[in-house]
Design a protein around this motif. Sequence first.
Motif, PDB file in Angstrom:
ATOM      1  N   SER A  76     -34.627   4.564 -16.248  1.00  0.00           N
ATOM      2  CA  SER A  76     -34.364   5.740 -15.407  1.00  0.00           C
ATOM      3  C   SER A  76     -34.022   5.663 -14.448  1.00  0.00           C
ATOM      4  O   SER A  76     -34.637   4.193 -13.621  1.00  0.00           O
ATOM      5  N   TYR A  77     -33.038   5.919 -13.690  1.00  0.00           N
ATOM      6  CA  TYR A  77     -32.283   5.525 -13.022  1.00  0.00           C
ATOM      7  C   TYR A  77     -31.493   7.384 -12.218  1.00  0.00           C
ATOM      8  O   TYR A  77     -30.406   7.550 -12.971  1.00  0.00           O
ATOM      9  N   ARG A  78     -31.227   7.806 -10.972  1.00  0.00           N
ATOM     10  CA  ARG A  78     -30.917   8.422 -10.885  1.00  0.00           C
ATOM     11  C   ARG A  78     -29.883   7.899  -8.989  1.00  0.00           C
ATOM     12  O   ARG A  78     -30.681   7.932  -7.955  1.00  0.00           O
ATOM     13  N   GLY A  79     -28.465   7.753  -9.185  1.00  0.00           N
ATOM     14  CA  GLY A  79     -27.981   7.441  -8.266  1.00  0.00           C
ATOM     15  C   GLY A  79     -26.555   8.091  -7.646  1.00  0.00           C
ATOM     16  O   GLY A  79     -27.429   9.919  -7.930  1.00  0.00           O
ATOM     17  N   LYS A  80     -25.875   7.884  -6.713  1.00  0.00           N
ATOM     18  CA  LYS A  80     -24.972   9.129  -5.982  1.00  0.00           C
ATOM     19  C   LYS A  80     -23.819   9.178  -7.474  1.00  0.00           C
ATOM     20  O   LYS A  80     -23.175   9.868  -7.228  1.00  0.00           O
ATOM     21  N   ASN A  81     -23.795   8.575  -7.258  1.00  0.00           N
ATOM     22  CA  ASN A  81     -22.537   8.065  -9.682  1.00  0.00           C
ATOM     23  C   ASN A  81     -23.035   7.893 -10.464  1.00  0.00           C
ATOM     24  O   ASN A  81     -21.788   8.260 -11.431  1.00  0.00           O
ATOM     25  N   ASP A  87     -22.788   1.580  -1.055  1.00  0.00           N
ATOM     26  CA  ASP A  87     -24.436   0.825  -0.925  1.00  0.00           C
ATOM     27  C   ASP A  87     -25.000   2.289  -0.239  1.00  0.00           C
ATOM     28  O   ASP A  87     -25.233   2.840   0.753  1.00  0.00           O
ATOM     29  N   SER A  88     -26.614   1.508   0.015  1.00  0.00           N
ATOM     30  CA  SER A  88     -27.841   2.421   0.328  1.00  0.00           C
ATOM     31  C   SER A  88     -29.100   1.406   1.183  1.00  0.00           C
ATOM     32  O   SER A  88     -29.137   0.076  -0.075  1.00  0.00           O
ATOM     33  N   THR A  89     -29.027   1.792   2.083  1.00  0.00           N
ATOM     34  CA  THR A  89     -29.630   0.519   3.239  1.00  0.00           C
ATOM     35  C   THR A  89     -31.519   0.912   2.712  1.00  0.00           C
ATOM     36  O   THR A  89     -32.093   2.321   3.182  1.00  0.00           O
ATOM     37  N   ALA A  90     -31.958   0.530   1.962  1.00  0.00           N
ATOM     38  CA  ALA A  90     -33.230   0.744   0.901  1.00  0.00           C
ATOM     39  C   ALA A  90     -34.357  -0.171   2.336  1.00  0.00           C
ATOM     40  O   ALA A  90     -35.451   0.581   2.805  1.00  0.00           O
ATOM     41  N   ILE A  91     -34.115  -0.876   2.606  1.00  0.00           N
ATOM     42  CA  ILE A  91     -35.227  -1.968   3.822  1.00  0.00           C
ATOM     43  C   ILE A  91     -34.908  -2.284   5.181  1.00  0.00           C
ATOM     44  O   ILE A  91     -33.945  -2.642   5.174  1.00  0.00           O
ATOM     45  N   ARG A  92     -34.900  -1.674   6.291  1.00  0.00           N
ATOM     46  CA  ARG A  92     -34.322  -2.163   7.081  1.00  0.00           C
ATOM     47  C   ARG A  92     -35.727  -2.588   8.519  1.00  0.00           C
ATOM     48  O   ARG A  92     -36.628  -1.705   8.924  1.00  0.00           O
ATOM     49  N   TYR A  93     -35.312  -3.653   8.503  1.00  0.00           N
ATOM     50  CA  TYR A  93     -36.544  -4.998   8.960  1.00  0.00           C
ATOM     51  C   TYR A  93     -36.261  -5.259  10.654  1.00  0.00           C
ATOM     52  O   TYR A  93     -35.217  -5.994  10.445  1.00  0.00           O
ATOM     53  N   LEU A 147     -33.153  -7.623   9.390  1.00  0.00           N
ATOM     54  CA  LEU A 147     -32.541  -8.384   8.011  1.00  0.00           C
ATOM     55  C   LEU A 147     -32.936  -6.291   7.523  1.00  0.00           C
ATOM     56  O   LEU A 147     -33.937  -5.984   7.387  1.00  0.00           O
ATOM     57  N   SER A 148     -31.953  -6.707   6.381  1.00  0.00           N
ATOM     58  CA  SER A 148     -32.055  -5.125   5.598  1.00  0.00           C
ATOM     59  C   SER A 148     -31.871  -5.683   4.481  1.00  0.00           C
ATOM     60  O   SER A 148     -31.369  -6.621   3.335  1.00  0.00           O
ATOM     61  N   LEU A 149     -32.163  -4.660   3.417  1.00  0.00           N
ATOM     62  CA  LEU A 149     -32.141  -4.834   1.560  1.00  0.00           C
ATOM     63  C   LEU A 149     -31.252  -4.070   1.387  1.00  0.00           C
ATOM     64  O   LEU A 149     -31.543  -2.903   1.513  1.00  0.00           O
ATOM     65  N   ILE A 150     -29.853  -4.882   1.092  1.00  0.00           N
ATOM     66  CA  ILE A 150     -28.962  -3.068   0.656  1.00  0.00           C
ATOM     67  C   ILE A 150     -29.179  -3.104  -1.032  1.00  0.00           C
ATOM     68  O   ILE A 150     -28.933  -4.043  -2.251  1.00  0.00           O
ATOM     69  N   THR A 151     -28.907  -2.135  -1.659  1.00  0.00           N
ATOM     70  CA  THR A 151     -28.862  -1.967  -2.937  1.00  0.00           C
ATOM     71  C   THR A 151     -26.899  -1.250  -2.773  1.00  0.00           C
ATOM     72  O   THR A 151     -27.313  -0.287  -2.652  1.00  0.00           O
ATOM     73  N   SER A 182     -12.086   4.938  -3.259  1.00  0.00           N
ATOM     74  CA  SER A 182     -13.290   4.342  -4.330  1.00  0.00           C
ATOM     75  C   SER A 182     -14.594   3.517  -3.820  1.00  0.00           C
ATOM     76  O   SER A 182     -15.528   3.120  -4.357  1.00  0.00           O
ATOM     77  N   THR A 183     -14.717   3.487  -2.342  1.00  0.00           N
ATOM     78  CA  THR A 183     -15.910   2.954  -2.276  1.00  0.00           C
ATOM     79  C   THR A 183     -16.683   4.463  -0.999  1.00  0.00           C
ATOM     80  O   THR A 183     -15.847   4.816  -0.268  1.00  0.00           O
ATOM     81  N   SER A 184     -17.702   4.703  -0.993  1.00  0.00           N
ATOM     82  CA  SER A 184     -18.487   5.749  -0.257  1.00  0.00           C
ATOM     83  C   SER A 184     -19.308   5.666   0.548  1.00  0.00           C
ATOM     84  O   SER A 184     -20.538   4.312  -1.381  1.00  0.00           O
ATOM     85  N   ASN A 185     -20.085   6.112   1.324  1.00  0.00           N
ATOM     86  CA  ASN A 185     -20.957   5.474   1.459  1.00  0.00           C
ATOM     87  C   ASN A 185     -22.055   7.485   2.316  1.00  0.00           C
ATOM     88  O   ASN A 185     -22.963   7.270   2.173  1.00  0.00           O
ATOM     89  N   SER A 186     -21.343   8.243   0.967  1.00  0.00           N
ATOM     90  CA  SER A 186     -21.420   9.010   1.516  1.00  0.00           C
ATOM     91  C   SER A 186     -21.842  10.074   0.383  1.00  0.00           C
ATOM     92  O   SER A 186     -20.627  10.490  -0.634  1.00  0.00           O
ATOM     93  N   TYR A 187     -22.024  11.975  -0.058  1.00  0.00           N
ATOM     94  CA  TYR A 187     -21.516  12.438  -0.984  1.00  0.00           C
ATOM     95  C   TYR A 187     -20.697  13.612  -0.793  1.00  0.00           C
ATOM     96  O   TYR A 187     -20.254  13.555  -1.404  1.00  0.00           O
ATOM     97  N   LYS A 188     -19.235  13.155   0.194  1.00  0.00           N
ATOM     98  CA  LYS A 188     -18.658  14.097   0.474  1.00  0.00           C
ATOM     99  C   LYS A 188     -17.279  13.577  -0.072  1.00  0.00           C
ATOM    100  O   LYS A 188     -16.730  14.742  -0.779  1.00  0.00           O
TER     101      LYS A 188
END
Length: 345
Positions: free
Chosen positions: A136-141, A276-282, A258-262, A86-92
């Motif tokens: 508009s939005y195009r995501g993984k799911n 979860d996807s990391t949009a910014i990693r600082y 510091l990360s910004l996670i979407t 139910s939780t995934s960080n990849s397309y697999k």
Amino acid sequence: MNLFFKPPVDIEILFDKEDSRKHVEVLPASGSHSKVLGDSLPVYEDGESISGNVTVRVREGKIVEHLGIKVTLIGSIDLVKAAGNSTSNSYKSIDVRKRSIEQFICMTYDLSPAGELNHSQSFPFKFKDMSMQFESYRGKNVDVSYYIKVTVMKKGTDISKIKPFWVYLYKDLEEVKKIVEQTKKMSEQKKANGIKKNDKDDKNSDSIEKKPIKLDIGIENCLHIEFEYTKSIFSLKDVIVGRIYFLLTRLKIKHMELSLITRESSGLQQSNTLVDSTAIRYEIMDGSPVKGETIPIRLFMSGYDLTPSISCNYFDIKNYLSLVIIDEDGRRYFKQSEIKIYRSK
């Protein structure tokens, strides 16, 4: 056999002033393993008219009988079937087949009555002052898609063509603050289920954006860090301003960022699919700080491709600031806090 079949007509859809309109590069569809470039789609705003021209070309020597030609503007929420965790960080674990769960816009009118086509014909179309409910939005799911669909209706199989476009929703700060407060009250009412609300709630909307946010990361007798940033609502053009206080640092820190996670949450049941996807990693620092040290933070958001916060019955897009600390033994300590992001002009 279908591989060798060509429809008797070609349909071309062009938007008015398409070449001069702003375009966005959109990644390939959810779950795609293709290495080809994404689409370049024209951008429209809420309240704009969607107009253009449809050309129906008949193949040489053909006469096509039809039951009418119609044009449809569609806004659709599509969910991807997930097979696996139910939780995934990849397309697999994602099945790329999507299904539309709601067409929140579906407007149709006729371009031509029933008849025959024996030569190319063009038809203008216009959907005036369209109200767009979602960006508009195009995501993984999940995808939020807008497109024009032209259909040549026949006794056998209809012939159709679609032309997608992209939608931006621009908001001002006051509008976002009202939405945040309404969402907060609805959430509290669901939890309380009838408990009398606090009178202070009416004053919250004025302080939502101005009140500094503080996060504490602590390990008893080893570490105490305080992360403070100025507000919790940001536009895509904003700067995240804050500072980190090291109150106790007996732990040997190797790295801090510091990360910004979407976070994309989608599904029709309580056990929604989370991605979860990391949009910014600082990177904040590399090495161990000393007690009493303060590190200022200035993170410019305009240089990144970020997604505004979105909420509806079928999915949510939330953004989180995450402070991550890694010690010399490779152990990770982190604290997250949700922020609201909106698109401003």
